[in-house]
Design an enzyme around this catalytic site. Structure first.
Site, short mmCIF file in Angstrom:
data_model
loop_
_atom_site.label_atom_id
_atom_site.label_comp_id
_atom_site.label_asym_id
_atom_site.label_seq_id
_atom_site.Cartn_x
_atom_site.Cartn_y
_atom_site.Cartn_z
N LYS A 191 41.65 41.92 -14.28
CA LYS A 191 41.13 41.57 -12.94
C LYS A 191 39.62 41.70 -12.86
O LYS A 191 38.95 40.91 -12.21
CB LYS A 191 41.80 42.43 -11.88
CG LYS A 191 41.56 43.90 -12.04
CD LYS A 191 42.80 44.74 -12.10
CE LYS A 191 43.63 44.58 -13.34
NZ LYS A 191 44.70 45.49 -13.55
N ILE A 248 54.45 42.14 -9.39
CA ILE A 248 54.72 41.27 -8.23
C ILE A 248 54.21 39.86 -8.54
O ILE A 248 53.04 39.68 -8.88
CB ILE A 248 54.01 41.79 -6.96
CG1 ILE A 248 54.48 43.21 -6.62
CG2 ILE A 248 54.24 40.85 -5.79
CD1 ILE A 248 53.79 43.82 -5.40
N ASP A 277 38.90 48.40 -8.05
CA ASP A 277 40.02 47.73 -8.72
C ASP A 277 40.80 46.85 -7.72
O ASP A 277 41.09 45.68 -7.98
CB ASP A 277 40.94 48.81 -9.33
CG ASP A 277 42.29 48.29 -9.75
OD1 ASP A 277 42.37 47.70 -10.84
OD2 ASP A 277 43.26 48.46 -8.99
N LYS A 320 41.16 42.54 -7.23
CA LYS A 320 42.42 41.80 -7.02
C LYS A 320 42.33 40.94 -5.75
O LYS A 320 42.78 39.79 -5.74
CB LYS A 320 43.58 42.79 -6.93
CG LYS A 320 43.80 43.56 -8.24
CD LYS A 320 44.70 44.77 -8.06
CE LYS A 320 44.83 45.56 -9.36
NZ LYS A 320 45.45 46.88 -9.20
N1 HSE Z 1 44.88 51.50 -11.54
C1 HSE Z 1 45.63 50.47 -10.90
C2 HSE Z 1 46.51 51.07 -9.84
C3 HSE Z 1 46.48 49.67 -11.85
O1 HSE Z 1 46.53 52.26 -9.65
O2 HSE Z 1 47.18 50.32 -9.17
C4 HSE Z 1 45.68 48.66 -12.59
O3 HSE Z 1 45.01 47.80 -11.77
#
Ligand code: HSE
Length: 428
Positions: A107, A138, A203, A207
């Site tokens: 991502k 998902i 993160d 996404k």
């Molecule tokens: N570290 C991410 C999470 C998973 O805790 O959802 C990878 O994107």
């Protein structure tokens, strides 16, 4: 019969090992579903000697993922290295240049370089697929770019970082502070090597930027995501929210408004009885609202070997079947450079203040809100022993600019002891 689809697999961490297990254990099923065999030809990782609990004996080994990407005996390069730049990007570029299809779970790389990589893949007439990059198992990329392609998307929302959801859930259920649960998350191996990626919302922001691109036909614009992490959320916030019928989630929201493309990843209060409010522990949820389909709710595991490898292999099977969808659901050249919204949609806000317990303190605070045009919906000052009075205010709908103006006004009153905490209340 068509020859087997040959994979070059770069990165043999949790997800890479999960992919190997599926390829080895589900060969017949893959053959039946894809109409041809799917096999791994060669692999690459940092440490060849590491015991991963999988048998790699049948595969060629490459130390350099770029060399793996360029091998003549692979059709698909599966990138599971991670990182926005470095070997991941270099090897994906090499794979595309060598006319190999690419499947990635990366991502960060796509949030930063999605547009040029999508353009390169289209020019080379190869697939660049990334179902595994968003919300693990998902199938949200396929949902948005295929099944819901006939909809004008109104809004996409998601809890897409399982680690943050785990931390917030445990703070609520076990009444333990952020620091304690953060340490537990580290022990459980939930946190990224750089934990700011998780708890800082980065993160999940990556996404969201990828979902926005598909949902709104926009060039990926991660820099346009308003980001805020969960570090300042306290048990008090969680308990006060719960008492008013809300739960706090690190929520991503993307919508196209008259003000531009709004992309936010920040802690929000959501109704406790909503699907998002009921999401527990490390699970992920994505909510899509389309003009024809209405509201679609997708829930599942957002990380881990099985779920993420499942998404990787879904993309691989698509390639084996001959599917060639543009990376972001439409040709990269047609994706628009949509301006980030200058202001987010108005909302009610939860405010936590720590006030000097002195006559007239509340008067000064409510005055600052009134001067900024912010109206109060609910207010409480709860029992306290020391000289700092904890005050919770829930506003009526207001703009973030008006709220910030009110908070600035409060700073000048001399009664604020700690920086106020303001959390948006999202209509979900
Ligand atoms: N570290 C991410 C999470 C998973 O805790 O959802 C990878 O994107």
């Amino acid at each position: 019969m068509t020859h087997p689809l040959r994979l070059g697999l770069a990165g043999l961490g949790t997800v890479g090992a999960g992919v190997v297990k599926i390829v080895q254990s589900h060969a017949d099923l893959l053959m039946a579903r894809a109409g041809r065999g799917i096999e791994i030809t060669a692999v690459s990782a940092k440490d060849r000697s590491k015991d991963r609990g999988i048998d790699l004996g049948a595969y060629h080994w490459e130390d350099d993922p770029v060399k793996l990407a360029q091998r003549d005996d692979i059709d698909v390069f599966v990138e599971l290295i991670g990182g926005d730049d470095g070997p991941a990007k270099a090897s994906v570029e090499a794979a595309i240049a060598a006319k190999k299809h690419v499947v990635t779970a990366n991502k960060a790389m796509l949030a930063h370089y999605g547009q040029p990589l999508a353009e390169a893949a289209e020019a080379a007439d190869v697939a660049l697929s990334f179902e595994a990059a968003v919300a693990g198992g998902i199938p949200v990329i396929k949902a948005l770019s295929e099944s819901l392609a006939a909809n004008r998307i109104k809004r996409v929302m998601g809890v897409m970082n399982g680690t943050c959801n785990y931390i917030l859930t445990r703070m609520e259920t076990d009444h333990v502070p952020y620091e304690t649960v953060f340490a537990d998350a580290r022990k459980l191996g939930y946190l990224e090597a750089d934990p700011t990626l998780d708890v800082g919302g980065i993160d999940a922001g990556h996404k969201l930027a990828l979902l926005s691109a598909i949902a709104f036909g926009a060039r990926v614009n991660f820099a346009g995501v308003e980001l805020e992490g969960i570090e300042r959320i306290s048990i008090t916030d969680i308990e006060q929210a719960a008492d008013m019928g809300f739960r706090i989630k690190l929520l991503g929201v993307a919508q196209l408004t008259g003000r531009g493309l709004e992309q936010r990843m920040q802690p929000c209060l959501v109704p406790a009885n909503s699907p998002l409010g009921q999401l527990e522990n490390a699970m992920n949820m994505v909510v899509i609202e389309g003009d024809s389909c209405g509201q679609i709710v997708l829930r599942g595991a957002g990380a881990g070997a099985g779920p993420t490898a499942s998404a990787v292999m879904g993309d691989v099977i698509g390639i084996a079947r001959g599917f060639r969808l543009p990376t972001f659901g439409q040709p990269a050249s047609t994706l628009e450079d949509i301006q980030p919204a200058q202001a987010s949609a108005p909302a009610a806000f939860y405010l936590r203040l720590s006030l000097k317990d002195a006559p007239g303190a509340l008067h000064k605070i409510t005055g600052a809100l009134g001067d900024a045009g912010v109206s109060i919906n609910r207010m409480r000052q709860y029992a306290h022993k020391d000289t700092a009075a904890p005050v919770i205010i829930v506003t009526h709908k207001t703009t973030r600019a008006e709220l910030d103006f009110a908070i600035e006004g409060m700073a000048g009153t001399g009664v604020i002891l700690d920086e106020p905490v303001a959390i948006r209340i999202e209509d979900v």
